[in-house]
Design a protein around this motif. Structure first.
Motif, mmCIF file in Angstrom:
data_model
loop_
_atom_site.group_PDB
_atom_site.id
_atom_site.type_symbol
_atom_site.label_atom_id
_atom_site.label_comp_id
_atom_site.label_asym_id
_atom_site.label_seq_id
_atom_site.Cartn_x
_atom_site.Cartn_y
_atom_site.Cartn_z
ATOM 1 N N SER A 88 0.814 -1.219 0.000
ATOM 2 C CA SER A 88 0.000 0.000 0.000
ATOM 3 C C SER A 88 0.845 1.264 0.000
ATOM 4 O O SER A 88 0.316 2.368 -0.172
ATOM 5 N N SER A 89 2.180 1.113 0.172
ATOM 6 C CA SER A 89 3.059 2.283 0.182
ATOM 7 C C SER A 89 4.496 1.832 -0.085
ATOM 8 O O SER A 89 4.779 0.633 -0.156
ATOM 9 N N ALA A 125 4.363 -0.473 -3.093
ATOM 10 C CA ALA A 125 3.514 0.295 -4.006
ATOM 11 C C ALA A 125 4.239 0.562 -5.322
ATOM 12 O O ALA A 125 3.645 0.448 -6.407
ATOM 13 N N VAL A 136 -2.638 -5.969 -4.393
ATOM 14 C CA VAL A 136 -2.104 -5.019 -3.422
ATOM 15 C C VAL A 136 -2.508 -5.503 -2.034
ATOM 16 O O VAL A 136 -3.623 -5.262 -1.571
ATOM 17 N N TYR A 154 -2.418 -5.475 2.018
ATOM 18 C CA TYR A 154 -2.199 -4.486 3.072
ATOM 19 C C TYR A 154 -2.673 -5.062 4.388
ATOM 20 O O TYR A 154 -3.463 -6.015 4.420
ATOM 21 N N SER A 209 -3.958 -0.343 6.092
ATOM 22 C CA SER A 209 -4.066 0.894 5.308
ATOM 23 C C SER A 209 -4.988 0.695 4.110
ATOM 24 O O SER A 209 -4.556 0.748 2.949
ATOM 25 N N ALA A 220 -4.189 1.529 0.153
ATOM 26 C CA ALA A 220 -4.218 0.444 -0.825
ATOM 27 C C ALA A 220 -5.214 0.755 -1.935
ATOM 28 O O ALA A 220 -4.945 0.505 -3.125
ATOM 29 N N ALA A 252 -7.121 -4.934 -4.253
ATOM 30 C CA ALA A 252 -6.578 -4.815 -2.902
ATOM 31 C C ALA A 252 -7.153 -5.924 -2.037
ATOM 32 O O ALA A 252 -8.357 -6.189 -2.071
#
Length: 252
Positions: free
Chosen positions: A15-16, A20, A35, A37, A40, A44, A60
């Motif tokens: 998510s980061s 990401a 994605v 997570y 978050s 995401a 996600a």
């Protein structure tokens, strides 16, 4: 670099930061990306929305990679939607303490070791059956230069990632005959990430910049490029290796 078109990639902790950047790059190269997570959901969702806006495909999925049951549910959800997982990028950062050995407790050091390996074990176990059936797969673990170059206070992270790197080599030996490659990407401090913030303060950053031939810290996109290389469909013969993404700070 050659794009690895097609297939599904699961990137834990994406998510980061590095995760990401990795899903964005793999999606741009034609892969459908998951994605993952922990908490978050909004971040995401933003990553997924950005990928879809650029013409890619993403979903996600929440799961704590330290919980095997949650990992199994995540993999089942992905398989139901997209039929399987071709690439596993295990990037999720397991929490750790920053303390010298003299101050750290066994629960803090041993707990990090156990959680790091348990997560890697769980996500790998979950994706392996489908990869074995299809006779191909890519597994990439995110490590750190701290597993080779000790830094004050980073014994928990460095020791656990060193264990992860050796785990990857054993898997590479065992899974090669199945057409599955297993590799590690080890970065130095990365701008804009929690590890980067923990490893280098301003004074240390300046010393590292002076000692790094490339003259800067890594960016998430630098690490993502190495991951994408290992994930490529055409990259069928590299396994049991480690990519050093540190600008020449440590050469091996």
């Amino acid at each position: 670099m050659t794009a690895a078109t097609g297939g599904v990639a699961l990137v834990t902790g994406s998510s980061s930061g590095i995760g990401a950047a990795t899903v964005r790059l793999l999606a741009a190269q034609g892969m459908r990306v998951v994605v993952n997570y922990l908490s978050s959901a909004e971040a995401a969702g933003e990553v997924v929305a950005g990928i879809e806006a650029a013409g890619g495909r993403a979903m996600a999925v929440q799961a704590d990679v330290r919980e095997p049951a949650a990992v199994e549910r995540m993999v089942e959800q992905v398989q139901a939607a997209w039929g399987g997982i071709d690439v596993l990028v295990h990037n999720a950062l397991i929490p750790y303490v920053v303390k010298p050995f003299e101050d750290i407790t066994w629960d803090e050091l041993g707990g990090k070791l156990e959680a790091e390996m348990h997560a890697a074990f769980a996500v790998t176990k979950a994706v392996l059956p489908a990869m074995t059936r299809q006779g191909r797969g890519r597994i990439i673990y995110l490590g750190t230069v701290l597993s080779r170059q000790p830094r004050q206070g980073m014994i928990a992270l460095g020791t656990s990632k060193a264990a992860l790197a050796q785990f990857a080599r054993y898997l590479a030996q065992e899974l090669g005959p199945r057409g599955i490659t297993v590799n590690v990407v080890e970065s130095g401090a990365v701008e804009g990430t929690r590890v980067g913030a923990n490893v280098v303060d301003d004074e240390m950053k300046q010393r590292r910049l002076a000692a790094t031939p490339m003259g800067r810290l890594a960016r998430p996109e630098d690490v993502a490029q190495a991951v994408a290389f290992y994930a490529g469909e055409d990259n069928t013969f590299m396994t049991g290796t480690t990519a050093a993404v540190n600008g020449g700070l440590l050469m091996y």
